[in-house]
Design an enzyme around this catalytic site. Structure first.
Site, short mmCIF file in Angstrom:
data_model
loop_
_atom_site.label_atom_id
_atom_site.label_comp_id
_atom_site.label_asym_id
_atom_site.label_seq_id
_atom_site.Cartn_x
_atom_site.Cartn_y
_atom_site.Cartn_z
N GLU A 52 19.09 15.14 -6.40
CA GLU A 52 20.21 15.68 -7.16
C GLU A 52 21.51 15.55 -6.39
OE1 GLU A 52 16.72 18.63 -7.95
OE2 GLU A 52 17.30 17.13 -6.44
N CYS A 75 15.60 22.73 -6.88
CA CYS A 75 15.17 23.81 -6.00
C CYS A 75 16.23 24.91 -5.94
CB CYS A 75 14.88 23.27 -4.61
SG CYS A 75 16.31 22.62 -3.73
N ALA A 154 -12.40 -1.66 -4.10
CA ALA A 154 -12.19 -3.01 -4.60
C ALA A 154 -13.55 -3.55 -5.03
CB ALA A 154 -11.58 -3.89 -3.51
N TRP A 170 -13.35 -11.40 1.24
CA TRP A 170 -12.54 -10.49 0.46
C TRP A 170 -12.90 -10.62 -1.01
CZ3 TRP A 170 -10.03 -7.01 3.17
CH2 TRP A 170 -9.63 -7.30 4.47
N ARG A 207 -0.17 -0.76 7.32
CA ARG A 207 0.51 -1.88 7.95
C ARG A 207 1.43 -2.63 6.98
NH1 ARG A 207 -4.81 -2.10 9.18
NH2 ARG A 207 -5.22 -3.96 7.93
N GLY A 291 -17.84 3.75 1.79
CA GLY A 291 -18.50 2.86 0.85
C GLY A 291 -19.01 3.55 -0.40
#
Length: 357
Positions: A52, A75, A154, A170, A207, A291
């Site tokens: 704001e 706030c 994934a 991958w 990373r 996992g």
């Protein structure tokens, strides 16, 4: 621009604070005059100016008599910065439209302050989206005694997270992996099970382009204290904190070896106890990256709050590792449907985001 369009814009601006605002919520604000944007801002980093205030500074004198659209109720307390409700009042805004009410007992109440000052206030616009965006913040003030838990997996189209040889690198492509680095930056801890730690030897660090306000704690659910001492986690524990969640009956020599390597050992009897211990340590959110057994157990115990599922356009087959293993069977009439809160393409892969019902 309508108020709703401005709220969507403010919501997108709020994401710029991801990973940088610490325990504070992400907030975006837009100021409109006759449907024209005259100022906008977002909470950029912990301890920095609020959305704001940034928007008011950009609008300047034009703010008098204008409308502010902000994702969270302004706030009403003086913390690291002065109260936004006071700044809005001083600027002479005519109306404030906010998405979700503030639940922080120290900061809430700004809407009432503004109403008493004669400013028109409306709440609840885009509320579901704002609450989903700041799920960790709202969970923190629900007093559950445990961190907010997200599970990221994934997987293939047939729900496998590794092939029959245990290989998972991958399944998804580079855009998805880059996005996961961004995702990590917004959590207090990144966790895996002991099997994943041994098989994948992960670093569990953020990373990406976003450098978090505080690097996430690296956590291993490691009942038997089996984290490999030669792996990346144990060998880097003295430089970046690692916590192993172990059972009290884990072999004493293994526990001692982990501690000697610099790993923090947190003992407890099972998932709920371990999560409670992390909460007591100050961890407000945990991103669990596998996992399948750990993911299934968290799901089965009702301890997973959000699922980030990234599907790759491949089929691995029934000998691959299941995304959710060891989940108890339930009859179709007894199932509770998760709520879809996000969908997007990540290169050739597809991300689906679900919140617990």
């Amino acid at each position: 621009m309508t108020h709703r369009e401005a709220m969507e814009r403010a919501w997108r601006l709020a994401w710029k604070g991801w990973g940088r605002v610490g325990s504070n919520p992400m907030v975006g604000a837009v100021i409109l005059r006759d449907g024209r944007v005259i100022g906008e801002g977002w909470h950029g980093h912990y301890g920095g100016p609020h959305a704001e205030v940034q928007a008011l500074a950009q609008a300047g004198q034009e703010a008098r008599g204008a409308d502010m659209v902000v994702t969270l109720e302004p706030c009403a307390h003086h913390g690291k910065t002065p109260p936004c409700a006071g700044a809005i009042q001083a600027a002479g805004l005519a109306r404030v439209v906010f998405g979700a009410a503030d639940v922080d007992p120290r900061a809430r109440g700004g809407a009432e302050v503004l109403r008493r000052a004669g400013i028109e206030v409306e709440g609840g616009l885009f509320e579901d989206e704002v609450r989903a965006q700041n799920a960790v913040f709202f969970h923190r003030h629900a007093w559950t005694g445990r961190p907010w838990v997200a599970v990221k997996l994934a997987m293939s189209l047939d729900g496998r997270i590794a092939d029959q040889a245990g290989r998972s690198k991958w399944i998804t492509g580079e855009p998805a992996r880059d996005w996961v680095q961004w995702l990590r930056a917004g959590h207090d801890a990144i966790a895996v099970g002991a099997g994943t730690a041994a098989a994948d030897d992960p670093q569990l660090t953020a990373r990406g382009d976003v450098q978090p306000q505080k690097p996430p704690l690296r956590v291993v659910f490691d009942a038997r204290a089996e984290l490999p001492l030669s792996g990346k986690l144990a060998t880097s524990a003295r430089h970046a904190p690692v916590a192993a969640l172990v059972r009290p009956d884990a072999p004493a020599e293994r526990v001692a070896a982990l501690r000697e390597a610099g790993v923090e050992v947190i003992q407890g009897m099972g998932l709920a106890t371990w999560l409670g211990a992390l909460h007591a340590r100050g961890v407000g959110s945990v991103l669990v990256e596998g996992g399948g057994k750990l993911a299934g157990r968290l799901l089965d115990a009702g301890l997973a709050d959000r699922l980030y599922l990234i599907y790759a356009p491949v089929v691995i087959g029934d000998r691959g590792a299941a995304a959710f293993a060891e989940v108890a069977a339930r009859a179709l009439p007894d199932l509770r449907r998760w709520r879809t809160v996000g969908r997007r393409a990540l290169g050739q892969d597809t991300l689906l985001v679900f919140d617990r019902p």
